[in-house]
Design a protein around this motif. Structure first.
Motif, mmCIF file in Angstrom:
data_model
loop_
_atom_site.group_PDB
_atom_site.id
_atom_site.type_symbol
_atom_site.label_atom_id
_atom_site.label_comp_id
_atom_site.label_asym_id
_atom_site.label_seq_id
_atom_site.Cartn_x
_atom_site.Cartn_y
_atom_site.Cartn_z
ATOM 1 N N GLY A 236 37.438 39.649 41.996
ATOM 2 C CA GLY A 236 36.046 39.919 42.296
ATOM 3 C C GLY A 236 35.127 39.579 41.136
ATOM 4 N N LEU A 237 35.471 38.513 40.410
ATOM 5 C CA LEU A 237 34.709 38.105 39.230
ATOM 6 C C LEU A 237 34.291 36.649 39.360
ATOM 7 C CD1 LEU A 237 37.033 39.598 36.453
ATOM 8 C CD2 LEU A 237 34.886 40.591 37.273
ATOM 9 N N SER A 238 33.302 36.268 38.587
ATOM 10 C CA SER A 238 32.971 34.854 38.506
ATOM 11 C C SER A 238 34.048 34.136 37.692
ATOM 12 C CB SER A 238 31.619 34.653 37.819
ATOM 13 O OG SER A 238 31.706 34.987 36.445
ATOM 14 N N ARG A 239 34.123 32.852 37.873
ATOM 15 C CA ARG A 239 35.106 32.047 37.146
ATOM 16 C C ARG A 239 34.943 32.219 35.631
ATOM 17 N NH1 ARG A 239 37.680 26.880 38.408
ATOM 18 N NH2 ARG A 239 38.052 25.713 36.477
ATOM 19 N N ARG A 240 33.689 32.170 35.161
ATOM 20 C CA ARG A 240 33.431 32.271 33.720
ATOM 21 C C ARG A 240 33.835 33.645 33.180
ATOM 22 N NH1 ARG A 240 27.668 30.485 31.433
ATOM 23 N NH2 ARG A 240 28.559 28.498 32.141
ATOM 24 N N THR A 241 33.494 34.702 33.931
ATOM 25 C CA THR A 241 33.849 36.058 33.484
ATOM 26 C C THR A 241 35.361 36.238 33.456
ATOM 27 O OG1 THR A 241 31.779 36.950 34.362
ATOM 28 C CG2 THR A 241 33.574 38.518 33.963
ATOM 29 N N LEU A 242 36.041 35.698 34.470
ATOM 30 C CA LEU A 242 37.494 35.807 34.501
ATOM 31 C C LEU A 242 38.116 35.157 33.262
ATOM 32 C CD1 LEU A 242 40.088 36.509 36.276
ATOM 33 C CD2 LEU A 242 40.086 34.058 36.765
ATOM 34 N N ILE A 243 37.672 33.957 32.931
ATOM 35 C CA ILE A 243 38.228 33.251 31.777
ATOM 36 C C ILE A 243 37.990 34.045 30.500
ATOM 37 C CG2 ILE A 243 38.005 31.181 30.353
ATOM 38 C CD1 ILE A 243 37.397 29.644 32.962
ATOM 39 N N ARG A 244 36.773 34.604 30.370
ATOM 40 C CA ARG A 244 36.460 35.393 29.169
ATOM 41 C C ARG A 244 37.355 36.629 29.091
ATOM 42 N NH1 ARG A 244 33.453 39.690 28.786
ATOM 43 N NH2 ARG A 244 32.419 39.349 30.810
ATOM 44 N N ARG A 245 37.560 37.312 30.228
ATOM 45 C CA ARG A 245 38.373 38.528 30.226
ATOM 46 C C ARG A 245 39.844 38.205 29.945
ATOM 47 N NH1 ARG A 245 35.365 42.200 33.808
ATOM 48 N NH2 ARG A 245 37.234 43.441 34.227
ATOM 49 N N PHE A 246 40.314 37.071 30.468
ATOM 50 C CA PHE A 246 41.688 36.656 30.189
ATOM 51 C C PHE A 246 41.879 36.430 28.694
ATOM 52 C CE2 PHE A 246 45.210 35.672 32.992
ATOM 53 C CZ PHE A 246 44.722 36.033 34.237
ATOM 54 N N HIS A 247 40.927 35.743 28.083
ATOM 55 C CA HIS A 247 41.016 35.498 26.646
ATOM 56 C C HIS A 247 41.034 36.814 25.878
ATOM 57 C CE1 HIS A 247 41.062 31.265 25.582
ATOM 58 N NE2 HIS A 247 40.273 31.003 26.603
ATOM 59 N N ALA A 248 40.226 37.755 26.281
ATOM 60 C CA ALA A 248 40.169 39.051 25.598
ATOM 61 C C ALA A 248 41.497 39.791 25.720
ATOM 62 C CB ALA A 248 39.032 39.894 26.162
ATOM 63 N N ASP A 249 42.129 39.708 26.890
ATOM 64 C CA ASP A 249 43.380 40.432 27.130
ATOM 65 C C ASP A 249 44.598 39.743 26.530
ATOM 66 O OD1 ASP A 249 42.054 42.383 28.520
ATOM 67 O OD2 ASP A 249 42.869 41.860 30.490
ATOM 68 N N THR A 250 44.672 38.428 26.714
ATOM 69 C CA THR A 250 45.915 37.707 26.422
ATOM 70 C C THR A 250 45.803 36.701 25.286
ATOM 71 O OG1 THR A 250 45.510 35.854 27.959
ATOM 72 C CG2 THR A 250 46.468 37.875 28.883
ATOM 73 N N GLY A 251 44.568 36.359 24.901
ATOM 74 C CA GLY A 251 44.404 35.345 23.863
ATOM 75 C C GLY A 251 44.610 33.933 24.359
ATOM 76 N N MET A 252 44.641 33.745 25.669
ATOM 77 C CA MET A 252 44.865 32.412 26.229
ATOM 78 C C MET A 252 44.108 32.269 27.543
ATOM 79 S SD MET A 252 48.848 32.833 27.534
ATOM 80 C CE MET A 252 49.404 33.538 25.975
ATOM 81 N N PRO A 253 43.876 31.036 28.000
ATOM 82 C CA PRO A 253 43.221 30.836 29.288
ATOM 83 C C PRO A 253 44.142 31.208 30.445
ATOM 84 C CG PRO A 253 43.831 28.727 28.326
ATOM 85 C CD PRO A 253 44.108 29.765 27.289
ATOM 86 N N PRO A 254 43.584 31.450 31.639
ATOM 87 C CA PRO A 254 44.402 31.912 32.768
ATOM 88 C C PRO A 254 45.563 30.995 33.109
ATOM 89 C CG PRO A 254 42.073 32.182 33.271
ATOM 90 C CD PRO A 254 42.146 31.425 31.984
ATOM 91 N N MET A 255 45.342 29.667 33.112
ATOM 92 C CA MET A 255 46.413 28.772 33.539
ATOM 93 C C MET A 255 47.564 28.748 32.530
ATOM 94 S SD MET A 255 45.311 28.148 36.427
ATOM 95 C CE MET A 255 46.636 27.086 36.995
ATOM 96 N N ARG A 256 47.259 28.928 31.244
ATOM 97 C CA ARG A 256 48.347 29.001 30.268
ATOM 98 C C ARG A 256 49.123 30.307 30.430
ATOM 99 N NH1 ARG A 256 51.034 26.960 25.671
ATOM 100 N NH2 ARG A 256 52.877 28.300 25.787
ATOM 101 N N TRP A 257 48.394 31.397 30.720
ATOM 102 C CA TRP A 257 49.078 32.660 30.987
ATOM 103 C C TRP A 257 49.999 32.512 32.193
ATOM 104 C CZ3 TRP A 257 49.135 35.900 35.233
ATOM 105 C CH2 TRP A 257 49.751 37.156 35.054
ATOM 106 N N LEU A 258 49.514 31.851 33.237
ATOM 107 C CA LEU A 258 50.344 31.636 34.429
ATOM 108 C C LEU A 258 51.588 30.814 34.096
ATOM 109 C CD1 LEU A 258 47.810 30.931 37.318
ATOM 110 C CD2 LEU A 258 49.523 32.764 37.238
ATOM 111 N N LEU A 259 51.418 29.784 33.250
ATOM 112 C CA LEU A 259 52.576 28.972 32.874
ATOM 113 C C LEU A 259 53.609 29.819 32.134
ATOM 114 C CD1 LEU A 259 54.123 26.336 32.570
ATOM 115 C CD2 LEU A 259 52.713 25.826 30.552
ATOM 116 N N ASP A 260 53.157 30.655 31.191
ATOM 117 C CA ASP A 260 54.093 31.522 30.479
ATOM 118 C C ASP A 260 54.784 32.486 31.439
ATOM 119 O OD1 ASP A 260 53.573 30.328 28.095
ATOM 120 O OD2 ASP A 260 52.486 32.008 27.199
#
Length: 331
Positions: A236-260
């Motif tokens: 329920g987030l915008s694409r930009r907000t999601l990417i920012r929150r992923f970086h804050a949580d994991t230190g990486m973009p969403p697609m890299r987190w998915l790959l890991d």
């Protein structure tokens, strides 16, 4: 080196790790008539605490480093910077031309002496982030078993020290003596891959900025071709907000987190099931077996077949048992 034995000096720091110091002692010190002589030294000669082993009695002090052709610093517990006397002695040994080597967390001592500045280096994968943070001028390579920078060499955790010591013999005297020494020590003269195959891949972040349910949903759906837009809609987030929150949580973009996450699941399935590589690729959302093999070589360092041979907990069978997908959340 001529006919004179190459002098290896092992610097044992307080709470030196038992296995780490044992490796150079066994490789270089138990070689009757071999091309190396060996001395163990410490900052304060006498009784020295050893982690996971009895206390050591060390007679030689830091002045031994001035007579070293090669200095080896084994790993030690809680790798803070050693004393100013130790770092000065290491820097002086390097300046006089000694070859400087570390095993495991011994890299922290070399870094504290400034010997890794601007160089590639490695340490135990568990401490790699700490090394990079404490010494930002070091180019930390956590996936490597060892890194050879000429006069300065570093190795990863524990048994990677054996790989590096055999590499030193191979560099000094060629493959035959290194292979013979490896046979005597009942170890491989050279191992395939690097530390990446041993690194635990943490999938779920320790803390989450409100995305806990999204991570759990993604892990249940790794077999699907997920996109950033799908993740954003699910959260329920915008694409930009999601990417920012992923970086804050994991230190990486969403697609890299998915790959890991996909690679963590693939490793789990290779370890605990007899699924084919094709089935593993499909279950993890990595597409074709060729894609899985390519990604495994790139990010884990070895092909899936080698990884399975190394870590599989089940004997080959005709069954199709498999650990549930939810197991990936524990990695």
């Amino acid at each position: 080196m001529g006919g004179q034995a190459h002098h290896v000096v092992v610097l044992a720091l307080e709470n030196v790790l038992a296995l780490d110091i044992g490796i150079p002692l066994q490789v270089f010190g138990s070689w009757p008539g071999g091309p190396y002589s060996l001395t163990v030294c410490t900052e304060r000669p006498g009784t020295l605490a050893m982690h996971s082993g009895p206390a050591l009695s060390v007679a030689d002090g830091l002045d031994s480093l001035a007579r070293a052709d090669t200095v080896i610093v084994p790993g030690y517990l809680e790798p803070d910077a050693p004393s100013a006397a130790v770092t000065a002695a290491l820097a002086a040994a390097s300046a006089q031309g000694s070859r400087m080597v570390s095993i495991c967390t011994g890299a922290f001592a070399l870094a504290a002496a400034g010997l890794l500045d601007g160089r590639r280096a490695t340490t135990h994968w568990l401490y790699a982030a700490a090394l990079a943070k404490q010494y930002p001028r070091v180019q930390v390579r956590p996936k490597e078993l060892y890194v050879d920078e000429g006069q300065v060499l570093t190795s990863g955790g524990v048994s990677a020290g054996m790989d590096l010591c055999l590499h030193l013999i191979r560099r000094d005297h060629g493959a035959q003596p290194a292979n013979q020494r490896a046979r005597l020590l009942v170890t491989a003269p050279h191992r395939t891959g690097g530390q990446a195959q041993f690194i635990d891949l943490p999938v779920l972040p320790a803390q989450s900025d409100g995305l806990t349910h999204l991570y759990a949903w993604a892990l249940r759906n790794l077999h699907q071709p997920l996109t950033i837009d799908q993740l954003a809609r699910q959260a329920g987030l915008s694409r930009r907000t999601l990417i920012r929150r992923f970086h804050a949580d994991t230190g990486m973009p969403p697609m890299r987190w998915l790959l890991d996450a996909r690679l963590a699941l693939a490793r789990e399935l290779l370890e605990t099931s007899d699924l084919t590589v094709e089935a593993v690729a499909r279950r993890c959302g990595l597409g074709t077996p060729a894609n899985l093999r390519t990604l495994f070589r790139t990010h884990v360092g070895v092909p899936p077949s080698v990884y399975r041979d190394t870590f599989a907990s089940l004997p080959p069978t005709a069954g199709t048992g498999v650990t549930p997908v939810s197991a990936a959340t524990t990695r």
